[in-house]
Design an enzyme around this catalytic site. Structure first.
Site, short mmCIF file in Angstrom:
data_model
loop_
_atom_site.label_atom_id
_atom_site.label_comp_id
_atom_site.label_asym_id
_atom_site.label_seq_id
_atom_site.Cartn_x
_atom_site.Cartn_y
_atom_site.Cartn_z
N ASP A 191 0.89 -1.16 0.00
CA ASP A 191 0.00 0.00 0.00
C ASP A 191 0.93 1.21 0.00
O ASP A 191 1.43 1.62 1.04
CB ASP A 191 -0.86 -0.04 1.27
N GLU A 241 -1.35 -1.19 -5.03
CA GLU A 241 -2.56 -0.42 -5.32
C GLU A 241 -2.36 0.39 -6.59
O GLU A 241 -1.32 1.02 -6.79
CB GLU A 241 -2.85 0.51 -4.12
N ASP A 297 -2.36 0.25 9.98
CA ASP A 297 -2.47 0.67 8.58
C ASP A 297 -1.79 -0.28 7.60
O ASP A 297 -1.72 0.00 6.40
CB ASP A 297 -2.03 2.13 8.37
#
Lengths: 195, 195
Positions: B7, B68, B141
């Site tokens: 990410d 992503e 996260d």
């Protein structure tokens, strides 16, 4: 000061190496464009460029890498690729301890032509003149990378402004060109007779 | 199939390694976040992340890197940094011959929760459940990176859909969760008793 200027792009990434003396005289050392095919996957395209940057850094050993500062506001269809390439280029320099400087296109245009909104034709003409070339550098789209390298050396040089010798021939040429480009409001065409 | 999910982000870049078996069962292999300080120059920040990615690729030897897909339309203030990091990450994989797959956030959310607009809480809850963890993965996260890795394995697996054994326990769990998340319209909170 030896500077590698990089005009980042996925399809065509401009590269230009310039030596700039203390008297502001700029000399062409190397120029080229590395491109990657649309037929490759994105990671393979980035790798082609990464390997070319590695080769240029190792071959020319620049003291600084100057790269165009990318803005999200510009052309949305290409900006992501440009940002990805710029990340790859910056890391290649950082791995070698080579400092990275970023300049906006208008900073580069202002430094080289005296007009932050100069068109490509004027930038190419000034790069050709400043590098004392007999014809515009090839490939044509590498001129921006050379402009970036020259602009970086000029913008970063505190030593230049303290020059006890007064303006050099190159500085005079530059100031003259700066005035000229302002007067003509950036409508002039490159004149072959400049060389 | 071992997948490294990334990410991308300059300040915090989430990393998650997951092994996904042919019966869709996903197992946590490694999870973490690599961050870089705002006090560093951009090239130095990118280098911190590049070196961490190199370490993760060499340590975990994933078969695929899933990242992503970045869009220029999203948050303009961070998108350039995200794109630069993604370029660096993709090149690290390409250098090792590891294929790179890109998925949009909504594809990942849809694969993991059954709802392409699921919120972070639901994604984390599903990741926790699917990896059979007793508590949500830390750092918090990094859950998106794990979701990306799981989603990639599931989305890419043609072999899964041809499974002659019928749905496995994990597939049933997933379908059940998918239905549940649709019914509850993405308002549910993660329930600790799920584990």
């Amino acid at each position: 000061m030896r500077v590698l200027g990089v005009d980042p792009g996925l399809t065509r990434c401009g590269l230009g190496v310039v030596d700039v003396a203390a008297n502001r005289t700029a000399t062409l050392v190397g120029v080229g464009v590395v491109g990657s095919s649309h037929e490759l996957t994105l990671d393979a395209r980035l790798l082609v460029i990464a390997e070319a940057i590695d080769q240029w850094l190792d071959a020319f050993k620049p003291e600084v890498l100057a790269i165009e500062r990318v803005f999200a506001q510009t052309n949305v269809s290409t900006v992501m690729g440009v940002a990805q390439v710029s990340g790859v280029v910056m890391v290649a320099a950082a791995r070698r301890g080579i400092p990275v400087a970023m300049h906006t296109p208008s900073e580069v245009k202002a430094a080289v032509t005296g007009n932050g909104r100069a068109d490509k034709t004027l930038v190419t003409a000034m790069v050709t003149r400043l590098l004392r070339l007999s014809e515009p550098p090839r490939p044509a789209d590498a001129a921006d990378a050379l402009a970036l390298a020259i602009a970086h050396a000029w913008r970063s040089g505190n030593s230049f402004s303290k020059d006890p010798q007064g303006p050099t021939a190159a500085q005079k040429l530059w100031r003259e060109a700066e005035t000229k480009s302002k007067v003509k409001k950036n409508k002039e065409k490159p004149a072959p007779k400049w060389n």
